[in-house]
Scaffold this motif. Structure first.
Motif: not given
Length: 406
Positions: A70-86, A98-100
């Protein structure tokens, strides 16, 4: 010359670094959140078993492996959607405009997940509740909300939002929850509205001004029992006016055509002969209509029958039958009455039903009394005496006083 030939044969080697935009896991291929966890868990186990220094794991996936998945799944989802923010948070830089996530005050935890910092650090809550994981509003969020919807027995939007906020902060959660509830087959089947055809206009006889019981519907109710004749069944023949909605109750000895005809003659003797009768297609009413033609001849009322096997066509008298039954059940309970007492009770129930309001009853003190069927029958509500201003008042003054009360 050899040196020149050697230089012409030389080639330059160039290394090019290519960044792939392909996601690590294709979330759109998975139909449920548990299936996504299982796939990621098996992939992580395979990677772990490929390492020479690690112990080989076998058997079903454990709880710890599913939590890592679950941690890895959410980790990958966040990297795809919020790469600039991370990247900005990793370099301690402000988030892009303009970032959500600007209003959420996010931070990276020890596992590299984006969480909300918030102001509940000192609250007596769990770590997950104080700092929920930020989940992008993508397909992975849809899988998570679908799983929670089924886990909570197809809960509504409000319940989904409140329970998911305990552990996750999903972007556009309310919109996704509405979509899940709207697309759920079980919810749509249970909450679907029944098909209904447009209601036809009321018949002309029911909407024209007419004296009470000019157009009358009738039906039987019962059976009833009395102590005088314990083995005999008695029935109620209900008459209702189609215009002013007044009722008249007659106690019938049976469902035979003769007893029905006698009850109808008692009704016409006290209320007048109607211009039309409405009823269902019971054999008793079919026979009574023929006897009524013989009794009254050409002066008899017209008898109209509703469509066979369509009791909802007679809803304007079925509703009042229910009111009579409820009043009798609440009044009598388990008591047994004599025939005279039962007939008296029926007449009292008739008076109470005819005193029901036909218009809106307001709460303001200056609002006029509501109109009831009794106003059309006796000029006032049943159960209340007429107050006269003077004992010597003339008959004309009494009639005027009664009419002013309507």
């Amino acid at each position: 010359m050899r040196e020149g030939l050697k230089k012409s044969n030389e080639t330059d080697t160039v290394c090019v670094a290519v960044e792939s935009d392909l996601p690590l896991f294709e979330f759109s291929r998975w139909s449920s959140f548990p299936k996504a966890l299982n796939i990621v868990g098996w992939v992580l186990r395979f990677v772990g078993n490929c390492k020479a220094s690690s112990l080989k794991a076998g058997g079903p996936l454990t709880y710890g492996e599913l939590m890592k998945a679950k941690v890895k799944l959410l980790y990958c989802a966040q990297r795809e959607a919020f790469a600039k923010e991370i990247n900005a948070l990793a370099l301690s830089q402000p988030l892009p405009k303009g970032s959500p996530l600007v209003k959420l005050d996010p931070y990276l935890d020890e596992e590299g997940l984006l969480r909300i910092k918030g102001r509940l650090e000192n609250a007596e809550l769990s770590f997950e509740c104080k700092h929920p994981i930020i989940v992008p509003g993508t397909y992975i969020a849809l899988l998570l909300v679908r799983f929670q919807h089924g886990l909570l027995k197809h809960a509504g939007v409000a319940v989904l939002v409140s329970t998911l906020r305990n552990n996750y902060w999903i972007i556009r959660l309310r919109q996704i929850a509405k979509r899940v509830c709207r697309e759920c087959v079980a919810c749509r089947r249970c909450e679907a509205k029944a098909c209904s055809q447009p209601v036809a206009p009321l018949p002309e006889l029911r909407v024209k001004s007419a004296p009470p019981f000019t157009v009358t519907g009738l039906d039987f109710a019962g059976p009833l029992f009395c102590v005088d004749f314990p083995s005999k069944k008695l029935y109620i023949l209900l008459f209702t006016c189609a215009v002013v909605r007044a009722v008249h109750l007659e106690l019938a000895e049976s469902l035979s055509v003769t007893d029905c005809n006698l009850a109808i003659r008692r009704f016409t003797a006290r209320r007048g002969v109607p211009s039309a009768f409405y009823s269902d297609n019971a054999k008793t009413f079919l026979g009574a209509s023929n006897l009524l033609k013989q009794h009254y001849g050409p002066m008899g009322p017209q008898w109209k029958f509703i469509v066979p096997n369509a009791p909802w066509w007679g809803g304007w008298w079925e509703h009042l039958i229910r009111s009579v039954k409820v009043a009798l059940r609440k009044t009598l309970g388990t008591k047994t009455l004599s025939r005279s007492e039962l007939e008296t009770t029926l007449h009292e129930v008739e008076a109470c039903i005819n005193s029901r309001p036909l218009t809106f009853v307001g709460e303001e003190p200056d609002v006029a009394n509501p109109l009831t069927p009794s106003h059309f029958l006796i000029g006032r509500s049943a159960g209340f005496p007429v107050e006269l201003a003077d004992d010597s008042a003339s008959g004309y003054e009494i009639v005027v006083e009664v009419l002013m009360m309507i």
